[in-house]
Design a protein around this motif. Sequence first.
Motif, mmCIF file in Angstrom:
data_model
loop_
_atom_site.group_PDB
_atom_site.id
_atom_site.type_symbol
_atom_site.label_atom_id
_atom_site.label_comp_id
_atom_site.label_asym_id
_atom_site.label_seq_id
_atom_site.Cartn_x
_atom_site.Cartn_y
_atom_site.Cartn_z
ATOM 1 N N MET A 155 7.616 -29.605 18.197
ATOM 2 C CA MET A 155 9.145 -29.493 17.843
ATOM 3 C C MET A 155 9.773 -28.591 18.980
ATOM 4 O O MET A 155 9.545 -27.484 19.014
ATOM 5 N N LEU A 156 10.810 -29.029 19.448
ATOM 6 C CA LEU A 156 11.465 -28.321 20.742
ATOM 7 C C LEU A 156 12.492 -27.585 19.734
ATOM 8 O O LEU A 156 13.474 -28.438 19.288
ATOM 9 N N ILE A 157 12.689 -26.398 19.737
ATOM 10 C CA ILE A 157 13.927 -25.540 19.345
ATOM 11 C C ILE A 157 14.337 -24.741 20.379
ATOM 12 O O ILE A 157 13.788 -24.507 21.233
ATOM 13 N N PRO A 158 15.825 -24.465 20.375
ATOM 14 C CA PRO A 158 16.208 -23.642 21.368
ATOM 15 C C PRO A 158 15.586 -22.102 21.391
ATOM 16 O O PRO A 158 15.553 -21.604 20.509
ATOM 17 N N ASN A 159 15.236 -21.723 22.625
ATOM 18 C CA ASN A 159 14.764 -20.437 22.740
ATOM 19 C C ASN A 159 14.836 -19.812 24.234
ATOM 20 O O ASN A 159 15.645 -20.690 24.825
ATOM 21 N N LYS A 160 13.930 -19.056 24.710
ATOM 22 C CA LYS A 160 13.954 -18.726 26.129
ATOM 23 C C LYS A 160 13.652 -19.678 26.877
ATOM 24 O O LYS A 160 14.366 -19.992 28.162
ATOM 25 N N LEU A 161 12.840 -20.641 26.674
ATOM 26 C CA LEU A 161 12.534 -21.867 27.507
ATOM 27 C C LEU A 161 13.099 -23.103 27.421
ATOM 28 O O LEU A 161 13.253 -23.884 28.442
ATOM 29 N N TYR A 162 13.706 -23.310 26.123
ATOM 30 C CA TYR A 162 14.618 -24.601 26.022
ATOM 31 C C TYR A 162 15.843 -24.450 25.475
ATOM 32 O O TYR A 162 16.074 -23.507 24.690
ATOM 33 N N THR A 163 16.562 -25.002 26.424
ATOM 34 C CA THR A 163 18.098 -24.726 25.997
ATOM 35 C C THR A 163 18.405 -25.831 24.833
ATOM 36 O O THR A 163 17.747 -26.431 24.275
ATOM 37 N N LYS A 186 20.407 -28.226 24.639
ATOM 38 C CA LYS A 186 20.459 -29.630 24.857
ATOM 39 C C LYS A 186 19.173 -30.157 24.912
ATOM 40 O O LYS A 186 18.994 -31.458 24.815
ATOM 41 N N GLU A 187 18.246 -29.513 25.382
ATOM 42 C CA GLU A 187 16.703 -30.074 25.332
ATOM 43 C C GLU A 187 16.002 -29.783 23.931
ATOM 44 O O GLU A 187 14.978 -30.446 23.831
ATOM 45 N N SER A 188 16.725 -29.387 22.921
ATOM 46 C CA SER A 188 16.208 -29.178 21.539
ATOM 47 C C SER A 188 16.379 -30.253 20.655
ATOM 48 O O SER A 188 17.242 -31.090 21.143
ATOM 49 N N VAL A 189 15.675 -30.528 19.509
ATOM 50 C CA VAL A 189 15.664 -31.578 18.707
ATOM 51 C C VAL A 189 16.962 -31.486 18.088
ATOM 52 O O VAL A 189 17.600 -32.354 17.351
ATOM 53 N N ILE A 190 17.456 -30.106 17.689
ATOM 54 C CA ILE A 190 18.741 -29.901 16.940
ATOM 55 C C ILE A 190 19.761 -30.727 17.690
ATOM 56 O O ILE A 190 20.832 -31.130 16.853
ATOM 57 N N SER A 191 19.815 -30.453 19.065
ATOM 58 C CA SER A 191 21.030 -31.167 19.594
ATOM 59 C C SER A 191 21.103 -32.909 19.317
ATOM 60 O O SER A 191 22.087 -33.412 19.599
ATOM 61 N N LYS A 192 20.055 -33.391 18.881
ATOM 62 C CA LYS A 192 20.102 -34.850 18.431
ATOM 63 C C LYS A 192 20.600 -35.200 17.154
ATOM 64 O O LYS A 192 20.803 -36.332 16.727
ATOM 65 N N PHE A 193 20.702 -33.896 16.304
ATOM 66 C CA PHE A 193 21.281 -34.344 14.871
ATOM 67 C C PHE A 193 22.463 -34.917 14.761
ATOM 68 O O PHE A 193 22.747 -36.089 14.203
ATOM 69 N N PRO A 194 23.611 -34.642 15.367
ATOM 70 C CA PRO A 194 24.991 -35.033 15.272
ATOM 71 C C PRO A 194 24.934 -36.620 15.855
ATOM 72 O O PRO A 194 25.468 -37.381 15.181
#
Length: 75
Positions: A1-9, A11-19
């Motif tokens: 699962m991709l979450i925002p961190n130093k490597l992933y913004t 927008k690239e995370s799964v959290i951005s798809k929730f809305p």
Amino acid sequence: MLIPNKLYTYKESVISKFPVILRILSRGDCSVSDLYQRVRGEVSGTSEYVEVLDCLYALHKIEYDDGEEVLRIVN
């Protein structure tokens, strides 16, 4: 699962798809396959789609109705 961190913004995370998913389900119940057809341009594939659904289910934001075979928002 991709979450925002130093490597992933965000927008690239799964959290951005929730809305995106919650907005569609706020209009009414939807089958898993129909929902995927509506959001396939927003997610990178079926694995990311399932990860988003898993997260929303774990957070008690959505539920799956076995009888009707649809996803819906938890109130």
